[in-house]
Design a protein around this motif. Structure first.
Motif, PDB file in Angstrom:
ATOM      1  N   TYR A 135      29.562  50.850  60.764  1.00 14.02           N
ATOM      2  CA  TYR A 135      30.665  51.717  60.354  1.00 14.02           C
ATOM      3  C   TYR A 135      30.249  52.623  59.194  1.00 14.02           C
ATOM      4  O   TYR A 135      30.561  53.811  59.181  1.00 14.02           O
ATOM      5  N   LEU A 136      29.535  52.068  58.228  1.00 15.98           N
ATOM      6  CA  LEU A 136      29.094  52.838  57.068  1.00 15.98           C
ATOM      7  C   LEU A 136      28.189  53.994  57.478  1.00 15.98           C
ATOM      8  O   LEU A 136      28.359  55.116  57.011  1.00 15.98           O
ATOM      9  N   THR A 137      27.249  53.723  58.370  1.00 18.50           N
ATOM     10  CA  THR A 137      26.285  54.747  58.769  1.00 18.50           C
ATOM     11  C   THR A 137      26.785  55.626  59.908  1.00 18.50           C
ATOM     12  O   THR A 137      26.288  56.736  60.104  1.00 18.50           O
ATOM     13  N   GLY A 138      27.740  55.123  60.676  1.00 13.37           N
ATOM     14  CA  GLY A 138      28.204  55.864  61.848  1.00 13.37           C
ATOM     15  C   GLY A 138      27.248  55.742  63.019  1.00 13.37           C
ATOM     16  O   GLY A 138      27.348  56.490  63.982  1.00 13.37           O
ATOM     17  N   ILE A 139      26.327  54.800  62.930  1.00 12.34           N
ATOM     18  CA  ILE A 139      25.316  54.611  63.967  1.00 12.34           C
ATOM     19  C   ILE A 139      25.476  53.213  64.544  1.00 12.34           C
ATOM     20  O   ILE A 139      25.290  52.222  63.842  1.00 12.34           O
ATOM     21  N   SER A 140      25.835  53.138  65.823  1.00  9.44           N
ATOM     22  CA  SER A 140      26.031  51.826  66.430  1.00  9.44           C
ATOM     23  C   SER A 140      25.117  51.576  67.620  1.00  9.44           C
ATOM     24  O   SER A 140      25.197  50.528  68.251  1.00  9.44           O
ATOM     25  N   ARG A 167      26.601  43.949  49.187  1.00 11.79           N
ATOM     26  CA  ARG A 167      27.987  44.408  49.127  1.00 11.79           C
ATOM     27  C   ARG A 167      28.264  45.141  47.808  1.00 11.79           C
ATOM     28  O   ARG A 167      28.970  46.146  47.774  1.00 11.79           O
ATOM     29  N   ALA A 168      27.690  44.687  46.714  1.00 20.29           N
ATOM     30  CA  ALA A 168      27.904  45.309  45.411  1.00 20.29           C
ATOM     31  C   ALA A 168      27.388  46.745  45.369  1.00 20.29           C
ATOM     32  O   ALA A 168      27.916  47.580  44.641  1.00 20.29           O
ATOM     33  N   ALA A 169      26.362  47.063  46.169  1.00 23.10           N
ATOM     34  CA  ALA A 169      25.811  48.415  46.187  1.00 23.10           C
ATOM     35  C   ALA A 169      26.798  49.408  46.775  1.00 23.10           C
ATOM     36  O   ALA A 169      26.796  50.588  46.411  1.00 23.10           O
ATOM     37  N   VAL A 170      27.657  48.951  47.655  1.00 28.03           N
ATOM     38  CA  VAL A 170      28.605  49.839  48.314  1.00 28.03           C
ATOM     39  C   VAL A 170      29.958  49.830  47.611  1.00 28.03           C
ATOM     40  O   VAL A 170      30.597  50.866  47.446  1.00 28.03           O
ATOM     41  N   GLU A 171      30.381  48.650  47.181  1.00 27.29           N
ATOM     42  CA  GLU A 171      31.680  48.527  46.541  1.00 27.29           C
ATOM     43  C   GLU A 171      31.681  49.058  45.117  1.00 27.29           C
ATOM     44  O   GLU A 171      32.727  49.349  44.570  1.00 27.29           O
TER      45      GLU A 171
END
Length: 86
Positions: free
Chosen positions: A17-22, A61-65
């Protein structure tokens, strides 16, 4: 099933979801995996990650949040005698 790593690292669905690449694709006749495309995206976006042995990006998770690191107090200055003749 939830494990302890889900609290520390993003899940594969969250990285998708973050990258938009699935899924992977083929560029110039060369197949590219989903993971290699995600790694390229994360590098370009400046999101810190590590790639595991299979090339899968692992993101804390801390890198994104943007969770602040635990507050660390500056070390206290130790007492030192004044030098005679300053």
């Amino acid at each position: 099933m939830k494990n302890d790593a889900d609290d520390v690292f993003l899940t594969e669905d969250q990285v998708d979801y973050l990258t938009g690449i699935s899924r992977g694709c083929t560029e110039s006749g060369q197949p590219r995996t989903k993971y290699s495309l995600q790694v390229d995206f994360l590098r370009a976006a400046g999101i810190p990650f590590i790639a595991n042995a299979r090339g899968k990006p692992i993101i804390a998770r801390a890198a994104v949040e943007g969770s602040p690191a635990k507050a660390v107090e500056a070390p206290r200055k130790r007492w030192q005698p004044k030098v005679v003749g300053e």
